[in-house]
Write a protein that holds these residues in place. Structure first.
Motif, PDB file in Angstrom:
ATOM      1  N   LEU A 107       0.824  -1.207   0.000  1.00 53.77           N
ATOM      2  CA  LEU A 107       0.000   0.000   0.000  1.00 53.77           C
ATOM      3  C   LEU A 107       0.861   1.262   0.000  1.00 53.77           C
ATOM      4  N   ARG A 108       1.959   1.231   0.760  1.00 55.23           N
ATOM      5  CA  ARG A 108       2.860   2.380   0.801  1.00 55.23           C
ATOM      6  C   ARG A 108       3.546   2.594  -0.552  1.00 55.23           C
ATOM      7  N   ILE A 158      -7.103  -6.567  -2.237  1.00 52.60           N
ATOM      8  CA  ILE A 158      -5.878  -5.857  -1.860  1.00 52.60           C
ATOM      9  C   ILE A 158      -5.360  -5.040  -3.040  1.00 52.60           C
ATOM     10  N   GLU A 159      -5.448  -5.603  -4.255  1.00 54.65           N
ATOM     11  CA  GLU A 159      -5.003  -4.860  -5.428  1.00 54.65           C
ATOM     12  C   GLU A 159      -5.871  -3.611  -5.643  1.00 54.65           C
ATOM     13  N   ILE A 160      -7.167  -3.737  -5.428  1.00 53.25           N
ATOM     14  CA  ILE A 160      -8.049  -2.570  -5.545  1.00 53.25           C
ATOM     15  C   ILE A 160      -7.686  -1.538  -4.486  1.00 53.25           C
ATOM     16  N   ALA A 161      -7.335  -2.002  -3.283  1.00 51.63           N
ATOM     17  CA  ALA A 161      -6.915  -1.081  -2.220  1.00 51.63           C
ATOM     18  C   ALA A 161      -5.673  -0.304  -2.637  1.00 51.63           C
ATOM     19  N   ALA A 220      -5.224   3.672  -2.890  1.00 51.17           N
ATOM     20  CA  ALA A 220      -4.120   4.357  -2.204  1.00 51.17           C
ATOM     21  C   ALA A 220      -3.355   5.252  -3.175  1.00 51.17           C
ATOM     22  N   LYS A 221      -3.251   4.817  -4.402  1.00 53.75           N
ATOM     23  CA  LYS A 221      -2.534   5.595  -5.405  1.00 53.75           C
ATOM     24  C   LYS A 221      -3.290   6.868  -5.774  1.00 53.75           C
TER      25      LYS A 221
END
Length: 251
Positions: free
Chosen positions: A101-102, A145-148, A152-153
């Motif tokens: 995510l970071r 998680i990929e959508i998250a 985040a981007k």
């Protein structure tokens, strides 16, 4: 806003050139969810890869927010605000969800920030924040998680290539809820989804039908969707398969 102007893409065949995308002109406006559908082999995923910069068009131009990005790489386009989610999310052995995510955000995220993104995609943060992004996660978990990471981007245009592929019916229902939430909070961004699924088509603002590498139809959901359901289309086939098998199937 994304504009495709007379975009074509061809590949080398055994003895000739094979045209996959044929002179496509298309506009993806801001604050809209656009779903691209059509028969298998029609060029949908190739079109998504051209937009993301994974492939380069043979001819034509791609304009994003008034800037010609035709020759830009996938990294350059990502910096401009185009996010891409693959059919099969990449697994990263040794990288935790918080690290991913970071990386996506391009900045330091606190645990609270990261947990907020995970909660938006229906994951309990304390169960996932320190998990490795590897084979121990299910297909549905990896998808969310990929959508998250896309959230985040903060992408201006988020492109999802058949997000329903390879996940079970329960995960698919959760996926629909995630996309509905994204649609409600779309603000000045836009979302493009490649999909056969009627439930995803049903939450679209506009539907684009791609067949034989060309745009066969494009309009608002209410004008396009009834015609798709009313024929022996991939949409109807998917719905029948789900009812019979009790699972999500890639059509």
């Amino acid at each position: 806003m994304l504009e495709l102007l007379n975009v074509s893409f061809e590949v080398d065949d055994i003895s000739d050139k094979k045209e996959i995308i044929r002179d496509v002109s298309l506009t993806i406006p801001d604050r809209k969810m656009i779903v691209i559908t059509g028969p298998n082999g029609g060029g949908k995923s190739t079109l998504a890869r051209l937009i993301a910069g994974i492939e380069q068009p043979t001819s034509g131009k791609i304009i994003f927010n008034g800037e010609d990005i035709t020759e830009m790489s996938i990294t350059e386009r990502a910096k401009k605000g185009i996010g891409f989610a693959f059919q099969q999310p990449v697994k990263f052995k040794g990288i935790r969800v918080i690290d991913l995510l970071r990386l996506a955000a391009g900045r330091f995220l606190s645990m609270a920030d990261a947990c907020d993104y995970l909660s938006q995609v229906g994951l309990c943060a304390r169960d996932y924040i320190n998990r490795e992004v590897n084979a121990s996660l299910s297909g549905g978990e990896l998808k969310r998680i990929e959508i998250a990471t896309v959230l985040a981007k903060g992408s201006k245009l988020s492109v999802f290539d058949e997000p329903e592929a390879g996940i079970d019916l329960w995960s698919f229902r959760n996926l629909i809820e995630v996309f509905e939430g994204m649609r409600r909070n779309i603000n000045d961004s836009s979302i493009m989804i490649i999909s056969h699924q009627e439930r995803i088509l049903d939450i679209a603002d506009e539907i684009v039908v791609i067949k034989n590498g060309k745009v066969e139809a494009h309009g608002d959901k209410d004008s396009i969707l009834p015609g798709l359901i009313g024929t022996a289309s991939a949409v109807q086939d998917c719905r029948t398969d789900i009812a019979k098998k009790g699972e999500d199937d890639k059509c």
